[in-house]
Design a protein around this motif. Structure first.
Motif, mmCIF file in Angstrom:
data_model
loop_
_atom_site.group_PDB
_atom_site.id
_atom_site.type_symbol
_atom_site.label_atom_id
_atom_site.label_comp_id
_atom_site.label_asym_id
_atom_site.label_seq_id
_atom_site.Cartn_x
_atom_site.Cartn_y
_atom_site.Cartn_z
ATOM 1 N N ALA A 269 0.880 -1.176 0.000
ATOM 2 C CA ALA A 269 0.000 0.000 0.000
ATOM 3 C C ALA A 269 0.910 1.216 0.000
ATOM 4 C CB ALA A 269 -0.906 -0.010 1.222
ATOM 5 N N ARG A 270 0.821 2.048 -1.034
ATOM 6 C CA ARG A 270 1.821 3.115 -1.162
ATOM 7 C C ARG A 270 1.245 4.357 -1.807
ATOM 8 N NH1 ARG A 270 5.068 2.426 -6.427
ATOM 9 N NH2 ARG A 270 3.860 1.003 -7.708
ATOM 10 N N LEU A 271 1.874 5.470 -1.486
ATOM 11 C CA LEU A 271 1.597 6.721 -2.169
ATOM 12 C C LEU A 271 2.540 6.829 -3.360
ATOM 13 C CD1 LEU A 271 1.308 9.171 0.872
ATOM 14 C CD2 LEU A 271 -0.576 8.166 -0.448
ATOM 15 N N ILE A 272 2.021 7.313 -4.480
ATOM 16 C CA ILE A 272 2.831 7.527 -5.672
ATOM 17 C C ILE A 272 2.807 9.026 -5.978
ATOM 18 C CG2 ILE A 272 3.077 7.032 -8.134
ATOM 19 C CD1 ILE A 272 1.677 4.342 -7.608
ATOM 20 N N PHE A 273 3.986 9.604 -6.062
ATOM 21 C CA PHE A 273 4.094 11.036 -6.333
ATOM 22 C C PHE A 273 4.269 11.280 -7.830
ATOM 23 C CE2 PHE A 273 5.853 10.423 -2.042
ATOM 24 C CZ PHE A 273 5.131 11.360 -1.313
ATOM 25 N N HIS A 274 3.610 12.308 -8.340
ATOM 26 C CA HIS A 274 3.890 12.719 -9.718
ATOM 27 C C HIS A 274 5.203 13.484 -9.701
ATOM 28 C CE1 HIS A 274 3.535 14.152 -13.759
ATOM 29 N NE2 HIS A 274 2.360 13.558 -13.918
#
Length: 522
Positions: A269-274
């Motif tokens: 479960a992760r955040l993905i940054f642009h």
């Protein structure tokens, strides 16, 4: 044909092929819950929206090697050997393996498979690494590559389904071949019915299977939303379902026949940054977000138990390839505020939100699916002055937005954080087949070089050095920030089914329960 009832002649033919002994007909089908349709089960038409499609293929088709509780085992190939330079693998096939229609599986089928995939790619892994396939005799085939390929056995020989030459050789558009007569494999089950409108599949046992007659005579896949699967198992609607929260362990601890199997934490479960849009393109902003989030609290709240906390280096702490010496970001709101202040964000009007020098509030949109449960993330970022605006979309829309780069911050949960570590390359150069893994970018020549070196290094010690360095770079640059790792909790009726705990997950790190060994006598 996509519906079983639409082609009665094909139906009768398949029904005849699927006939089972009279004494076995009383056994009810094993009903497995899944949350969506996964497409027509051939290597050219299944859906890559998650792992359900590729795992279902494994019941119809076989690979050269397979996995059990300890790792790789012989399967279609009874033995193999690699050349000293790692550019050739010689596989010796078992004798007596037959396709569902009774024809013999030979080395010519294996050669055809890899030749055909060069023109019509297999949808789950890239097999272009195999540049040539040679038949030495009916049971011996050589697969060659231009370069050494460290994960060859696990990610090619153990994943690529072998298809019959006599079925596919004249098919020029295999993605459109969606009739039952094309779903011919050598696996323990035949496809007897597929109803896409209801996401229902019916598999029947193939009694000519080379590993023996399957003990589960029929498998039905039943459409059940993830949130309802526990109740579906409790009520007897299905025999197997799954959850991603720990509370089911206690719920069924004393149940007379319902059991729970925990998988390895192979889902991330992760955040993905642009990486190209402000403010997420600023490394200091990404680090501020990392410091602002209490990962342990998030993990324990969402999973309702002791989930492994995310490593900034991406590889789970439970994995043999994990590098503990990566940059870490302990929960520290003051440090987060300081990093944001360095970027010029301050609370200029005393309302608790940070503003840029031009007075514009620091706000980011966070895209998630309905199951994201991200209010806690929103709250923690608000505590340092970042206004997070949640945008909830369905999973298909989320993957489309990720693929097209139409997001600032994106939350994704998906499988694959296990098995061979080459996923550190495929995720971050954008070549992973799983649509839930798209959106991550790592534009670093150094990282790209390390990714290629780990791929070509056969010595495990040498390869580990490169994989370790990749984790360090990921932790420093933070194109993504893992919050926690998820186990899958499979609830099953032990009177009907006993799952196999596959080491490292099925195929390339999939925590699903349908290891074909579970359906065979062992």
């Amino acid at each position: 044909m996509r519906s079983f009832g639409a082609r009665p002649l094909v139906l009768l033919a398949v029904a005849a092929l699927a006939a089972v002994p009279v004494g076995a007909q009383a056994q009810p089908p094993l009903r497995i819950a899944w949350w969506t349709d996964v497409g027509f089960p051939t290597p050219f038409a299944f859906s890559t929206l998650g792992p359900g499609g590729v795992v279902r293929l494994t019941l119809l088709y076989d690979t050269l090697v397979w996995k059990d509780e300890r790792g790789l085992i012989p399967w279609l190939a009874e033995s193999w050997r690699a050349s000293p330079d790692g550019r050739a693998y010689v596989f010796t096939l078992r004798g007596g393996v037959r396709w569902h229609d009774g024809r013999e599986l030979t080395a010519h089928d294996v050669k055809f498979t890899f030749d055909y995939y060069r023109k019509h790619p297999f949808r789950w892994v890239d097999v272009s690494i195999v540049t040539a396939a040679e038949v030495r005799d009916r049971r011996t085939v050589v697969l060659r590559s231009r370069e050494p390929y460290a994960p060859f056995l696990e990610n090619v020989a153990g994943v690529v389904p072998i298809v019959p030459q006599h079925i596919w050789r004249d098919v020029t558009q295999p993605e459109r071949a969606q009739e039952l007569r094309f779903a011919i494999g050598s696996g323990p089950y035949r496809l007897a019915e597929y109803r896409p409108e209801a996401a229902q599949y019916r598999f029947v046992a193939y009694d000519g299977y080379f590993r023996g007659r399957p003990v589960v005579r029929e498998i039905h896949y039943v459409l059940v939303p993830t949130a309802r699967q526990v109740l579906a198992v409790q009520s007897g609607q299905v025999d197997v379902g799954h959850a991603t929260t720990y509370d089911v362990v206690g719920l069924f601890a004393s149940h007379p026949y319902l059991r729970v199997m925990q998988t390895e934490p192979l889902s991330i479960a992760r955040l993905i940054f642009h990486m190209d849009r402000l403010p997420t393109s600023h490394r200091s902003f990404r680090r501020a977000v990392a410091h602002a989030l209490d990962r342990r609290r998030i993990a324990e709240t969402i999973t309702r138990g002791p989930a492994p906390v995310g490593s900034p280096g991406v590889v789970p702490p439970t994995d043999p390839w994990y590098n503990p010496n990566v940059a870490d970001y302990p929960h520290d709101r003051d440090r987060a505020r300081a990093l944001l202040r360095e970027l010029g964000y301050m609370d200029r009007d005393g309302d608790g939100w940070l503003e840029a020098p031009d007075g514009q509030r620091l706000a980011v949109e966070l895209v998630s699916s309905p199951a994201g449960d991200l209010q806690l993330v929103q709250q923690m970022l608000a505590e340092v002055g970042i206004d997070v605006r949640l945008r909830t979309v369905d999973p298909a829309t989320r993957t489309q937005l990720a693929a097209e780069g139409r997001f600032q911050l994106l939350f994704s949960t998906h499988i694959g954080s296990g098995g061979d570590p080459d996923y550190l390359r495929t995720w971050f150069v954008g070549v992973d087949a799983n649509q839930f893994a798209v959106g991550s970018v790592m534009r670093s020549p150094t990282y790209a070089r390390l990714a290629e070196l780990q791929l070509r290094t056969l010595d495990p010690t040498g390869r580990r050095r490169y994989v370790d360095q990749m984790q360090v770079l990921l932790s420093q640059e933070l194109p993504t920030f893992p919050l926690y790792y998820r186990r899958f909790f499979w609830i099953y009726d032990s009177r009907r089914f006993t799952p196999v705990a596959t080491r490292g997950g099925l195929l390339n790190g999939i925590p699903l329960v349908e290891n074909k060994l579970a359906f065979l006598s062992r």
